[in-house]
Design a protein around this motif. Structure first.
Motif, PDB file in Angstrom:
ATOM      1  N   GLY A 159       0.804  -1.222   0.000  1.00 55.76           N
ATOM      2  CA  GLY A 159       0.000   0.000   0.000  1.00 55.76           C
ATOM      3  C   GLY A 159       0.832   1.264   0.000  1.00 55.76           C
ATOM      4  N   GLY A 160       0.331   2.311   0.674  1.00 54.45           N
ATOM      5  CA  GLY A 160       1.035   3.592   0.776  1.00 54.45           C
ATOM      6  C   GLY A 160       1.025   4.055   2.218  1.00 54.45           C
ATOM      7  N   LEU A 161       2.135   4.676   2.643  1.00 55.79           N
ATOM      8  CA  LEU A 161       2.305   5.019   4.065  1.00 55.79           C
ATOM      9  C   LEU A 161       2.111   6.523   4.311  1.00 55.79           C
ATOM     10  N   GLY A 162       1.926   6.856   5.572  1.00 53.90           N
ATOM     11  CA  GLY A 162       1.995   8.255   6.010  1.00 53.90           C
ATOM     12  C   GLY A 162       0.675   8.979   6.161  1.00 53.90           C
ATOM     13  N   ALA A 163      -0.421   8.381   5.684  1.00 52.21           N
ATOM     14  CA  ALA A 163      -1.697   9.113   5.703  1.00 52.21           C
ATOM     15  C   ALA A 163      -2.227   9.306   7.122  1.00 52.21           C
ATOM     16  N   ALA A 164      -2.131   8.274   7.955  1.00 53.04           N
ATOM     17  CA  ALA A 164      -2.662   8.393   9.318  1.00 53.04           C
ATOM     18  C   ALA A 164      -1.878   9.440  10.101  1.00 53.04           C
ATOM     19  N   ALA A 165      -0.561   9.451   9.916  1.00 52.54           N
ATOM     20  CA  ALA A 165       0.279  10.441  10.604  1.00 52.54           C
ATOM     21  C   ALA A 165      -0.063  11.848  10.124  1.00 52.54           C
ATOM     22  N   ALA A 166      -0.336  11.987   8.821  1.00 54.97           N
ATOM     23  CA  ALA A 166      -0.715  13.296   8.288  1.00 54.97           C
ATOM     24  C   ALA A 166      -2.032  13.755   8.903  1.00 54.97           C
ATOM     25  N   ALA A 167      -2.969  12.833   9.015  1.00 47.57           N
ATOM     26  CA  ALA A 167      -4.273  13.195   9.591  1.00 47.57           C
ATOM     27  C   ALA A 167      -4.112  13.689  11.030  1.00 47.57           C
ATOM     28  N   LEU A 168      -3.249  13.041  11.790  1.00 48.64           N
ATOM     29  CA  LEU A 168      -3.022  13.463  13.189  1.00 48.64           C
ATOM     30  C   LEU A 168      -2.334  14.819  13.240  1.00 48.64           C
ATOM     31  N   ALA A 169      -1.343  14.991  12.369  1.00 50.35           N
ATOM     32  CA  ALA A 169      -0.563  16.231  12.392  1.00 50.35           C
ATOM     33  C   ALA A 169      -1.397  17.423  11.937  1.00 50.35           C
ATOM     34  N   LEU A 170      -2.357  17.179  11.042  1.00 49.15           N
ATOM     35  CA  LEU A 170      -3.083  18.289  10.409  1.00 49.15           C
ATOM     36  C   LEU A 170      -4.483  18.485  10.968  1.00 49.15           C
ATOM     37  N   ARG A 171      -4.782  17.877  12.125  1.00 50.54           N
ATOM     38  CA  ARG A 171      -6.146  17.983  12.652  1.00 50.54           C
ATOM     39  C   ARG A 171      -6.603  19.420  12.829  1.00 50.54           C
ATOM     40  N   GLN A 172      -5.701  20.270  13.317  1.00 49.84           N
ATOM     41  CA  GLN A 172      -6.107  21.657  13.557  1.00 49.84           C
ATOM     42  C   GLN A 172      -5.731  22.592  12.401  1.00 49.84           C
ATOM     43  N   ALA A 173      -5.001  22.069  11.413  1.00 44.36           N
ATOM     44  CA  ALA A 173      -4.503  22.929  10.343  1.00 44.36           C
ATOM     45  C   ALA A 173      -5.599  23.214   9.320  1.00 44.36           C
TER      46      ALA A 173
END
Ligand code: ADP
Ligand code: MG
Length: 328
Positions: A159-173
């Motif tokens: 698959g592809g990595l990094g999406a869950a981490a992006a979602a956490l990092a960008l919650r308030q952005a």
């Protein structure tokens, strides 16, 4: 009138998941009884989700039900096991009908997709915490361990990595809402690679699922196997939404897929002679399988760019692999 524990189990959990003819006694007795065919071994795992630690407090209850089962199915996938039976230990602050119905729907949908039956559990009052234990089966001796990678084996990621981490990092952005939403659904509804894991039996020399972040989990695999690995950080497959959310030279372009975690993809190794079978497997399972590097005799992970130059991790490096709390 508040639901009794007995009513709650009868209403939401009895009959929620597939019937299996290997269940002698399911929900309702002191313990469940199942039959394991001769020549098969049990593969057993348990994982706990604590509200605000393992999922954000604003998570949809159907996503919580899905994820509580999905993270466990991911462990079975990493072992090459077929999901069979599950236990659910649910600690709830209160018995809220709407919450329970949505939670059960998320859990039940994934259980039907994967053929796993809920055969028991426990229900208690307290801060929201969900523990699921799963039992899978493999033909005797065929489970995929972490130990088994050999120097020269290729390292693959599904698959592809990094999406869950992006979602956490960008919650308030305040950035590209569609791309953030695509990432949030990867955080909330991870897709355990059960069919892929099963198909890797007899092909992968070692396997692990990516829950703590690619480098941390590949590190576990290498330590267990007594080997090292050399990784091309540019070859690591990114979730498509990352192209919109992180520029190629951003720290995030590397941090999220390499160290973010919560991906629930598989990382596995394959001997040189068997690598031609990986392409066919990608086709038959419909899951992208990307070669990201090679196992080396020395210990530790070496990360390079595609042009061979050394990769320097962003501020702080990845040595601690600290997991972010998901509250707030
Ligand atoms: P005991 O007191 O004997 O441990 P319980 O009253 O806790 O039994 O549970 C009664 C039955 O309901 C048992 O079969 C148990 O496995 C099942 N059970 C309890 N909670 C859950 C749950 N959240 N999901 C599925 N089954 C459950
Ligand atoms: Mg009892």
């Amino acid at each position: 009138m508040p639901l009794s524990e007995f009513d709650l189990i009868a209403r939401y959990f009895a009959g929620l998941t597939p019937a299996r003819d290997d269940i002698r006694l399911g929900i309702g007795d002191d313990a469940a009884v199942v039959s394991v065919p001769p020549g098969r071994e049990l593969v057993i795992a348990a994982d706990t989700l604590v509200a605000g630690v393992h999922f954000p407090l604003d998570t949809d209850p159907s996503a919580i039900g899905h994820k509580a089962l999905a993270v466990n199915l991911s462990d079975l996938a990493a072992m090459g096991a077929e999901p069979s039976w599950a236990l659910l230990a649910l600690t709830l602050p209160e018995a809220d009908d709407a919450w329970l119905a949505a939670f059960a729907a998320g859990f039940g949908r994934l259980a039907h997709e994967s053929g796993i039956a809920l055969i028991g559990g426990d229900t208690t009052q307290g801060p929201l915490t969900i523990t699921v234990a799963v039992h899978g089966q493999v033909p005797a001796g065929q489970a995929l361990p972490r130990a088994g990678a050999q120097p020269g084996d290729a390292v693959y990621v599904s698959g592809g990595l990094g999406a869950a981490a992006a979602a956490l990092a960008l919650r308030q952005a305040d950035v590209a809402p569609d791309a953030v939403q695509a990432c949030r659904s990867r955080l909330d509804y991870p897709e355990p690679r059960v069919a892929l894991g099963r198909a890797l039996r007899g092909l992968a020399s070692a396997a692990i699922d990516i829950s703590d972040g690619l480098l941390a989990d590949l590190g576990h695999l290498c330590r267990a196997s007594g080997v090292g690995a050399e990784i091309d950080v540019d070859a690591v497959p990114r979730h498509p939404a990352l192209a919109q959310l992180a520029a190629r030279d951003d720290a995030a372009w590397y941090d999220w897929p390499l160290a973010g975690g919560d991906d629930y993809e598989l990382c596995f190794t394959v001997a040189q002679a068997a690598q031609s079978r990986v392409e066919a497997l990608a086709e038959s399972t419909g899951v992208a399988l990307t070669r990201i590097g090679e196992i080396t005799p020395g210990k530790g992970l070496v990360c390079r760019h595609a042009d061979g130059s050394a990769f320097r991790p962003g501020a702080g490096g990845y040595q601690h692999f600290v997991r972010q709390s998901q509250d707030g």
